[in-house]
Enzyme design. Sequence first.
Site, PDB file in Angstrom:
ATOM      1  N   CYS A 118       0.835  -1.206   0.000  1.00 16.26           N
ATOM      2  CA  CYS A 118       0.000   0.000   0.000  1.00 16.26           C
ATOM      3  C   CYS A 118       0.868   1.253   0.000  1.00 16.26           C
ATOM      4  O   CYS A 118       0.495   2.273  -0.585  1.00 16.26           O
ATOM      5  CB  CYS A 118      -0.921  -0.005   1.212  1.00 16.26           C
ATOM      6  SG  CYS A 118      -2.188  -1.287   1.155  1.00 16.26           S
TER       7      CYS A 118
ATOM      8  N   CYS B 247      14.177   6.928  -6.501  1.00 14.32           N
ATOM      9  CA  CYS B 247      12.766   6.549  -6.424  1.00 14.32           C
ATOM     10  C   CYS B 247      12.310   6.837  -4.993  1.00 14.32           C
ATOM     11  O   CYS B 247      12.896   7.684  -4.306  1.00 14.32           O
ATOM     12  CB  CYS B 247      12.540   5.096  -6.822  1.00 14.32           C
ATOM     13  SG  CYS B 247      13.275   3.888  -5.687  1.00 14.32           S
TER      14      CYS B 247
END
Length: 391
Positions: free
Chosen positions: A202, A349
């Site tokens: 998530c 990232c």
Amino acid sequence: MMTLPPLVEPGEPLSREEVNRYSRHLLIPNVGMEGQRRIKNAKVLVIGAGGLGSPTLLYLAAAGVGTLGIIDFDRVDESNLQRQIIHTVDSIGELKVESAKRAIHQLNPHIKVETYTDRLEPDTAVELFSRYDLILDGTDNFATRYLVNDACMLADKPYVWGSIFRFEGQVSVFWENAPGGIGLNYRDLYPEPPPPELAPSCAQGGVFGVLCASIASIMSTEAIKLITGIGDPLIGRLIAYDALDMCYRELPIRRLPNRTPVTELGDYQTFCGLNPPADAMAIPVPVMTVLELKERLDQAQAPVLVDVRDPNEWEIVNIPGAILMPKSPTVAAEILTAFGPNADLVISCRSGARSKAVCEELIKLNAPKVRNLEGGVLAWVEQVAPELASY
């Protein structure tokens, strides 16, 4: 319709306060006084006090489950509050199990809460599960899901499983040795885990906050049904929910033919591709720390900083001077085309995993000056720019 005997024997008689509290249950013929005493006598372990664990714990506590175990090693973060409704602003930084325990006792002081702050591990899982009647798994990674499944099989415990991602959720009940020979386990649904890059958590892929309530409600319902022996449990059936289409689908689960019996717990990180063997490890990737990057930026010696996150992540927070080029099967070649094979490249990232994979591809394409930003954007926010948003 398939029915199972009640999982739990009736406990002590209800006190006057408990009769008042649970009176709406007592009025239901299928539940009644005996069913509520079964609920009171039940011991349920909830794995994770996060998106699914939060509403599940609240509903089970409200229903009167006598003993609730909670295992979670994490602490409450501000980003949790969008969906983990058992926690509040005052809980930020606190262990989730302690925050959840306090909320449960504020809701229902009759409940006994047992907390575990260690990570669930193969050497302790079976013994821990043996203390409870029922396990509920709302974790968001495949390694833990397979560990829970196999430990439940060895401990001979049923468990309710739930999963959420973005706008979709799934729920089922697994019990290998269910009465009547109807048992199934998680490996009948997913014999093998997906590659790690296709199984984002998530935190990586996002989740629609209210979706947690929909899936947790089903999980709680299945738990109460199993405890009291009422209704048709979700053994052999998968409920798939799409919140955008407001659509529930029921899919049958069949026993996997020729499956290998589970006789012991193993290395689930390696099984799920998270710890590949040494001879299968990717080539070494040089790194640059965020403090080194900050120094280069301050000295006007900035490398070409390429951010390979998705655009929606970029909108939340980004490093000044970075160039967004979302990760794709061809992004390494696109980077070389855009900046040349000898460019001084730093790839970033969210936390360093996706960028490391891109760096490996660039090295294979003979890019000599490529480094991975260690810790990614999260490290930049934590160590360099705490005034920026995080996620």
